[in-house]
Design a protein around this motif. Structure first.
Motif, short mmCIF file in Angstrom:
data_model
loop_
_atom_site.label_atom_id
_atom_site.label_comp_id
_atom_site.label_asym_id
_atom_site.label_seq_id
_atom_site.Cartn_x
_atom_site.Cartn_y
_atom_site.Cartn_z
N GLY A 150 -10.32 21.59 3.45
CA GLY A 150 -10.41 21.96 5.15
C GLY A 150 -11.76 22.33 5.14
N SER A 151 -12.58 22.48 6.08
CA SER A 151 -13.05 23.82 6.73
C SER A 151 -12.52 23.96 7.69
CB SER A 151 -14.53 22.44 6.96
OG SER A 151 -15.52 23.43 8.07
N LEU A 152 -13.11 25.59 7.69
CA LEU A 152 -12.65 26.66 8.75
C LEU A 152 -12.88 26.86 10.05
CD1 LEU A 152 -10.09 29.02 7.28
CD2 LEU A 152 -9.49 27.41 7.72
N ALA A 153 -14.49 26.67 9.68
CA ALA A 153 -15.36 26.25 11.12
C ALA A 153 -15.27 25.74 11.99
CB ALA A 153 -16.95 25.51 10.78
N GLY A 154 -14.75 26.89 13.17
CA GLY A 154 -13.81 25.71 14.58
C GLY A 154 -12.33 25.60 13.86
N GLU B 113 -22.36 19.75 8.25
CA GLU B 113 -22.59 20.85 9.16
C GLU B 113 -20.98 21.66 9.40
OE1 GLU B 113 -23.57 17.76 10.89
OE2 GLU B 113 -25.48 17.66 10.02
N ARG B 114 -19.86 20.90 8.52
CA ARG B 114 -19.48 21.03 8.94
C ARG B 114 -18.70 21.76 7.46
NH1 ARG B 114 -16.09 22.14 13.07
NH2 ARG B 114 -14.65 22.31 12.15
N LEU B 115 -19.91 21.36 6.73
CA LEU B 115 -19.27 21.96 5.08
C LEU B 115 -19.89 23.06 4.26
CD1 LEU B 115 -19.62 18.29 3.93
CD2 LEU B 115 -17.39 19.30 4.39
N ALA B 116 -19.51 23.90 3.55
CA ALA B 116 -20.24 25.30 3.70
C ALA B 116 -21.39 24.93 2.90
CB ALA B 116 -18.91 25.92 3.33
N PRO B 117 -21.94 25.06 2.41
CA PRO B 117 -23.66 24.85 2.36
C PRO B 117 -22.76 24.29 0.18
CG PRO B 117 -24.07 26.25 3.50
CD PRO B 117 -22.73 26.41 3.46
N SER B 118 -22.01 25.66 0.26
CA SER B 118 -21.36 25.73 -1.80
C SER B 118 -20.92 24.19 -1.49
CB SER B 118 -20.67 26.66 -1.45
OG SER B 118 -20.05 27.27 -0.78
N ARG B 119 -20.03 23.63 -0.56
CA ARG B 119 -19.37 22.14 -1.46
C ARG B 119 -19.95 20.81 -0.77
NH1 ARG B 119 -16.49 24.02 -3.91
NH2 ARG B 119 -15.43 21.87 -3.87
N ASP C 161 -36.23 23.33 2.32
CA ASP C 161 -35.35 24.22 0.97
C ASP C 161 -34.31 23.37 1.05
OD1 ASP C 161 -36.01 26.70 0.47
OD2 ASP C 161 -35.30 27.11 2.38
N PRO C 162 -33.36 22.87 -0.29
CA PRO C 162 -32.72 21.60 -0.06
C PRO C 162 -31.34 22.15 1.08
CG PRO C 162 -32.17 22.84 -1.92
CD PRO C 162 -34.12 23.55 -1.72
N ILE C 163 -30.41 21.32 1.30
CA ILE C 163 -29.21 21.44 2.37
C ILE C 163 -28.62 20.42 2.02
CG2 ILE C 163 -30.64 21.74 4.53
CD1 ILE C 163 -30.74 19.39 5.36
N GLY C 164 -27.94 19.89 0.85
CA GLY C 164 -27.29 19.07 0.50
C GLY C 164 -26.68 17.78 0.82
N GLY C 165 -26.33 17.01 0.85
CA GLY C 165 -25.35 15.79 1.16
C GLY C 165 -24.28 15.35 1.31
N ARG C 166 -23.76 14.75 1.50
CA ARG C 166 -22.41 13.91 1.52
C ARG C 166 -21.99 13.47 0.65
NH1 ARG C 166 -21.21 12.15 7.35
NH2 ARG C 166 -18.11 12.05 6.01
N SER C 167 -23.01 12.46 0.06
CA SER C 167 -23.02 11.64 -1.44
C SER C 167 -23.77 11.69 -2.53
CB SER C 167 -22.23 10.23 -0.76
OG SER C 167 -23.55 9.89 -0.10
N LEU C 168 -23.47 11.33 -3.87
CA LEU C 168 -24.93 10.97 -4.75
C LEU C 168 -24.81 9.81 -5.76
CD1 LEU C 168 -24.54 12.75 -7.36
CD2 LEU C 168 -24.08 14.70 -6.12
#
Length: 188
Positions: A26-30, A69-75, A101-108
């Motif tokens: 779960g994301s706790l951002a907001g 954007e709601r995901l921590a960069p480490s996740r 700079d890499p920002i990561g994604g939701r799938s790979l």
């Protein structure tokens, strides 16, 4: 959940491995936003001759239920490097910000094929790796990037020590011409 039917943890020469991973988070951002990280990995090893093994690997992963954007960069998911797509720097494959700079994604997705030739305590490996990281939760298998290379192996009683040298196919500005990876055990 996983199944390992290979003959060795660090230097498999026959058999296969399958694993699936589901991580509810779960994301706790907001406001609290639940999501799930999912990943499927598979690899297979086929001995063509006593001293030649063909090995293959595939990985597909997705984050369901939350915007990037709601995901921590480490996740987030990242690609590139010795355990991913060789020929690219660590986490340098996929979406990037304005500073490159890499920002990561939701799938790979990733796929790799190796030919491993062993002679005594030494070995040579030729390989092709491909993959990509996507902003959407569904990997669409477009814009895949590939790297090719050669590796050397020194076999010890606990597993091979490896040195891989790779280059990206269709290198873009800012990408290294050559990447070097050193590790213990085969790449997969």
């Amino acid at each position: 959940l996983g199944m390992d039917r290979s003959d060795s943890l660090l230097d498999p020469t026959k058999g296969f491995r399958l694993s699936g991973l589901v991580q509810p988070e779960g994301s706790l951002a907001g406001n609290f936003t639940p999501y799930a990280r999912t990943q499927i990995d598979g690899s297979a090893y086929y001995p063509v001759m006593d001293n030649l093994v063909i090995a293959g690997r595939i990985r597909v992963a997705s984050i369901l239920g939350a915007d990037r954007e709601r995901l921590a960069p480490s996740r987030r998911f990242y690609g590139g490097g010795g355990g991913s797509v060789r020929g690219f720097g660590y986490q340098q494959l996929g979406p990037k910000d304005a500073n490159n700079d890499p920002i990561g994604g939701r799938s790979l997705n990733e796929v790799a094929v190796e030919a491993r030739y062993r002679f005594g305590n030494y070995g040579v490996v030729g390989f092709v790796d491909a993959g990509q990281v996507y902003t959407s939760s569904r990997p669409d298998f477009s814009s895949m990037r590939a790297g090719v290379g050669l590796g050397g192996r020194f076999y010890t009683n606990f597993g091979p020590m490896r040195l891989d040298v790779a280059t990206p196919i269709g290198r873009k500005p800012g990408e290294s011409r050559v990447s070097i990876y050193v590790s213990i055990g085969q790449a997969f």
